[in-house]
Scaffold this motif. Sequence first.
Motif, PDB file in Angstrom:
ATOM      1  N   ARG A  49      -5.460  -3.136  32.032  1.00 11.47           N
ATOM      2  CA  ARG A  49      -6.845  -2.752  32.277  1.00 11.47           C
ATOM      3  C   ARG A  49      -6.953  -1.900  33.541  1.00 11.47           C
ATOM      4  O   ARG A  49      -7.714  -0.922  33.594  1.00 11.47           O
ATOM      5  CB  ARG A  49      -7.733  -4.001  32.409  1.00 11.47           C
ATOM      6  CG  ARG A  49      -9.209  -3.660  32.191  1.00 11.47           C
ATOM      7  CD  ARG A  49     -10.090  -4.869  32.300  1.00 11.47           C
ATOM      8  NE  ARG A  49     -10.066  -5.421  33.651  1.00 11.47           N
ATOM      9  CZ  ARG A  49     -10.969  -6.274  34.116  1.00 11.47           C
ATOM     10  NH1 ARG A  49     -11.944  -6.703  33.323  1.00 11.47           N
ATOM     11  NH2 ARG A  49     -10.895  -6.732  35.346  1.00 11.47           N
ATOM     12  N   GLN A  50      -6.166  -2.252  34.542  1.00 15.86           N
ATOM     13  CA  GLN A  50      -6.167  -1.473  35.779  1.00 15.86           C
ATOM     14  C   GLN A  50      -5.689  -0.036  35.517  1.00 15.86           C
ATOM     15  O   GLN A  50      -6.255   0.924  36.046  1.00 15.86           O
ATOM     16  CB  GLN A  50      -5.235  -2.160  36.777  1.00 15.86           C
ATOM     17  CG  GLN A  50      -5.556  -1.854  38.222  1.00 15.86           C
ATOM     18  CD  GLN A  50      -4.591  -2.570  39.152  1.00 15.86           C
ATOM     19  OE1 GLN A  50      -3.404  -2.702  38.834  1.00 15.86           O
ATOM     20  NE2 GLN A  50      -5.096  -3.015  40.293  1.00 15.86           N
ATOM     21  N   ASN A  54      -8.406   2.047  33.998  1.00 18.16           N
ATOM     22  CA  ASN A  54      -9.362   2.510  35.001  1.00 18.16           C
ATOM     23  C   ASN A  54      -8.791   3.648  35.851  1.00 18.16           C
ATOM     24  O   ASN A  54      -9.501   4.581  36.207  1.00 18.16           O
ATOM     25  CB  ASN A  54      -9.777   1.364  35.919  1.00 18.16           C
ATOM     26  CG  ASN A  54     -10.576   0.324  35.168  1.00 18.16           C
ATOM     27  OD1 ASN A  54     -11.171   0.631  34.122  1.00 18.16           O
ATOM     28  ND2 ASN A  54     -10.581  -0.910  35.667  1.00 18.16           N
TER      29      ASN A  54
END
Lengths: 246, 215
Positions: free
Chosen positions: B173-174, B177
Amino acid sequence: MADALVTMTGINKWYGELHALKDVNLNVHEGEVVVVIGPSGSGKSTLIRTINRLEPIQEGEILIDGERLPEEGKGLAKLRAEVGMVFQSFNLFAHKTILENVTLGPVKVLKMDKGEAEQRARDLLERVGVGHQADKYPAELSGGQQQRVAIARALAMDPKIMLFDEPTSALDPEMINEVLQVMLDLAEGGTTMVVVTHEMGFARSAADRVVFMDKGEIVEENDPESFYHNADTERARDFLSKIITH
Amino acid sequence: MIEFYTDNAQRFIDGTLVTVRLALLSFALSVVIGVVIASCRVSPVGPLQRFASGYVSLFRNLPLLIIFFLALFGLGDLGFVYGGFATAAVALGMYTGAYMAEVIRSGINSVSSGQAEAGRAIGLGFIALLSTIVIPQAVRTVIAPIGNLFIANFKNTAVALTITVTDLTFVSRQLINQTAETWLSLFGAAAIYTVILLFVGWGFRALEARYAIKR
């Protein structure tokens, strides 16, 4: 007469409404072989299962070697270790080898050294004729062999008395004799035994006494020859006529 | 595309290591809890039975995320502050432990009563009977459902990202982003989960073949 090894006095047991044992009194002396017979549902299995409290009783007193049978806990476990039991369905520990089945009790309960327990187990397995099967698992043995291992497992605890609950009833006919032979050897060697069985041959050659039960009561106690030839009670004669006619 | 993975390999590896550690710790805890709770459940002691069934009802019927939040914020308010990782390991272990207890109990019920009788007859007490006869046989018959639980527990570690654990899902998820490579980021994590769990599945099948009891 010396004090009995097992003294059962005024035993009563109910399963719900069913009065399974009615005022049963029974003494078993050291070195004695007692055969218990009776129709299905007569309470004979229940009776011997009360001796090591696999079945609890509601009334009465059971003494083993003068000691009162404890209710639960460590005392009961210790007493059970002194009473060997052989079951109709063998009940060998399915996940343990034959050798481990026989050493488990001595090592875990009697805290015997493992090497010594194995040596004794091998001797016992040899004695009951399955020495070469030591490393197999129970499911790999025939019924008769499994039952002989079960006898060795019980003997490994060096019990004061051996209980047999219909030891040959689950066996194919050709395997019955090999188990009975082991039991006869034990009887001759002076082992105290209580045996629930319909095997008349065994009763006549090994039993000191036959106990006939019906409907939860001990109806007759007699020596084997008199019992089978000329039983005292009508109920015993009626039962015998049913099992002997064919 | 290859570049995305070579550039971020270390982050995927770090995330994977966190996931694996979390999965193993929480699973080990769930086995301990499962054995203890199942033993209580079959014990002859009333209060222990009620405690055990209460435990199962509680942890099986709460969403995992609620348990995580309760463990982090609830215990935090009471003054017990642990890191996200420790909290996640304990919370997940307790959650999976409820299911483990039920699986082991069903295994215990499958062990024939004659086995326990034979054990009692040679003088084993309740604890020795459970630990040497009943539970070893019970576990052997439920290796497959335990494997399922291992896999479910492994995947449930992903929920730990909500309480700041930097596991594999957190990493992916990082990366979304930071790089906007949504598809590549998710595919990387998905591939790692799948490959590891395929091997786990094979492992459990091998265990089953090796230890199943012949009856």
